[in-house]
Design an enzyme around this catalytic site. Structure first.
Site, PDB file in Angstrom:
ATOM      1  N   HIS A 179      -5.433  -2.223  -0.603  1.00 20.79           N
ATOM      2  CA  HIS A 179      -6.755  -2.472  -1.198  1.00 20.79           C
ATOM      3  C   HIS A 179      -6.913  -3.963  -1.527  1.00 20.79           C
ATOM      4  O   HIS A 179      -7.964  -4.554  -1.267  1.00 20.79           O
ATOM      5  CB  HIS A 179      -6.923  -1.664  -2.489  1.00 20.79           C
ATOM      6  N   VAL A 233      -1.590  -3.011   5.864  1.00 16.60           N
ATOM      7  CA  VAL A 233      -0.557  -3.637   5.031  1.00 16.60           C
ATOM      8  C   VAL A 233       0.580  -2.626   4.872  1.00 16.60           C
ATOM      9  O   VAL A 233       0.336  -1.453   4.570  1.00 16.60           O
ATOM     10  CB  VAL A 233      -1.125  -4.040   3.653  1.00 16.60           C
TER      11      VAL A 233
HETATM   12  P1  AMP Z   1      -8.626   4.687  -0.019  1.00 16.35           P
HETATM   13  O1  AMP Z   1      -8.620   4.273  -1.455  1.00 16.35           O
HETATM   14  O2  AMP Z   1      -7.343   5.286   0.444  1.00 16.35           O
HETATM   15  O3  AMP Z   1      -9.843   5.492   0.361  1.00 16.35           O
HETATM   16  O4  AMP Z   1      -8.743   3.346   0.802  1.00 16.35           O
HETATM   17  C1  AMP Z   1      -9.773   2.420   0.561  1.00 16.35           C
HETATM   18  C2  AMP Z   1      -9.767   1.383   1.652  1.00 16.35           C
HETATM   19  O5  AMP Z   1      -8.500   0.718   1.651  1.00 16.35           O
HETATM   20  C3  AMP Z   1      -9.954   1.995   3.048  1.00 16.35           C
HETATM   21  O6  AMP Z   1     -10.789   1.128   3.819  1.00 16.35           O
HETATM   22  C4  AMP Z   1      -8.558   2.018   3.576  1.00 16.35           C
HETATM   23  O7  AMP Z   1      -8.487   1.966   4.974  1.00 16.35           O
HETATM   24  C5  AMP Z   1      -7.971   0.756   2.954  1.00 16.35           C
HETATM   25  N1  AMP Z   1      -6.508   0.839   2.954  1.00 16.35           N
HETATM   26  C6  AMP Z   1      -5.740   1.818   2.406  1.00 16.35           C
HETATM   27  N2  AMP Z   1      -4.435   1.588   2.669  1.00 16.35           N
HETATM   28  C7  AMP Z   1      -4.383   0.452   3.394  1.00 16.35           C
HETATM   29  C8  AMP Z   1      -3.321  -0.317   3.977  1.00 16.35           C
HETATM   30  N3  AMP Z   1      -2.053   0.048   3.876  1.00 16.35           N
HETATM   31  N4  AMP Z   1      -3.643  -1.434   4.648  1.00 16.35           N
HETATM   32  C9  AMP Z   1      -4.940  -1.825   4.778  1.00 16.35           C
HETATM   33  N5  AMP Z   1      -5.980  -1.154   4.263  1.00 16.35           N
HETATM   34  C10 AMP Z   1      -5.723  -0.042   3.578  1.00 16.35           C
END
Ligand code: AMP
Length: 285
Positions: free
Chosen positions: A37, A179
């Site tokens: 994030h 990441v």
């Molecule tokens: P989430 O809170 O899991 O819905 O994720 C929110 C945003 O963060 C989404 O656009 C995800 O794709 C991104 N995100 C979650 N994990 C990662 C990661 N390891 N690397 C890059 N972006 C991420």
């Protein structure tokens, strides 16, 4: 950093920023923030945007109530993390604000057919309807913006891009790289639900991707390698696919060149996903 939760205040904040000539960068999240994030917050900042982050655990994208109930929530930490990583305005809308009818279904749904029906969509029916509907609402309230999404959820980026095109939303979608922890595990809010042994097992996802990246082969050979690596580690594989990165259609053995390897599996009942670029090579005759 500002905190907002009401739709009217949030819309007014974004309008005011645009009136001052700033570009708004929207980063939708479900909280339990981590380095993935933070990379999106920093990408928005690096583009010079005023950074609006949303935290909303969207029940409409969970097809499994146990998954929703156990989804990690760390509100105090999230605020500190958001502030530290350059968020200008943190928006935490309530469930009643986002879906006033809940738990009754919200009559209006955004469905992206095709891209939303395969892979994660096939294993989690309704998931991408929930994703597209909530992202459409976040964008509707925020107004013209750049919206940042991580490629960790590769299919989600494809679904959102399609929705933005089809509905002519005034949004530039920015996909950001995955990441990972030092050992290769893609950062995910769900990783904290794993035991130590489960976490070790989860490394099979990134290991499978690294293996297919290092040795070009046909699509079916790559699928087999992915599945073998996951099976050997005791991951309950949901899918191990090689697909076209735009259409997400499964690649055939006649295809060569850059494609996307996509994996998903259950470890200790925790569903994890990962993906990466892969090159397909012709069959050896
Ligand atoms: P989430 O809170 O899991 O819905 O994720 C929110 C945003 O963060 C989404 O656009 C995800 O794709 C991104 N995100 C979650 N994990 C990662 C990661 N390891 N690397 C890059 N972006 C991420």
């Amino acid at each position: 950093m500002e905190y907002l939760s009401e739709i009217n205040e949030w819309r007014a904040y974004a309008n005011d920023q645009r009136a001052r000539g700033r570009r708004v960068g929207l980063v939708p999240t479900m909280g339990a923030l981590h380095g993935g994030h933070a990379s999106l917050f920093r990408a928005a900042r690096a583009h010079g945007d005023v950074v609006l982050a949303t935290i909303f655990v969207n029940p409409r994208q969970f097809n499994d109530s146990a998954d929703l109930a156990q989804y990690p929530r760390t509100p105090g930490y999230d605020r500190e993390m958001a502030q530290r990583n350059g968020v200008d305005c943190l928006i935490e809308p309530t469930l009643a604000t986002m879906w006033p009818d809940y738990p009754a279904p919200t009559p209006t749904t955004v469905s992206v057919h095709g891209l939303g029906d395969v892979l994660e969509g096939a294993g989690r029916p309704g998931h991408f309807d929930g994703v597209a509907s909530v992202v459409a609402k976040l964008i509707s309230v925020t107004g013209p913006c750049r919206a940042y999404f991580g490629e960790k959820d590769f299919q989600q980026v494809a679904v959102v891009r399609q929705m933005v095109r089809d509905l002519a939303m005034d949004v530039e979608v920015v996909g950001c790289p995955i990441v990972r922890d030092e050992d290769g595990l893609a950062l995910s809010s769900r990783n904290v639900l794993l035991s130590r042994a489960g976490r070790r097992r989860a490394l099979a996802l990134s290991r499978a991707l690294t293996l297919v990246q290092s040795q070009p082969a046909t699509a079916s050979a790559q699928r087999e390698r992915l599945r073998e690596t996951l099976d050997a580690a005791g991951v309950v594989t949901a899918y191990a696919e090689v697909v076209d990165p735009v259409t997400l259609e499964p690649s055939t053995d006649d295809e060569t060149g850059p494609r996307r390897a996509m994996v998903a599996g259950l470890i200790e009942d925790v569903r994890l996903i990962d993906n990466g670029p892969v090159t397909l090579a012709p069959r050896r005759s």
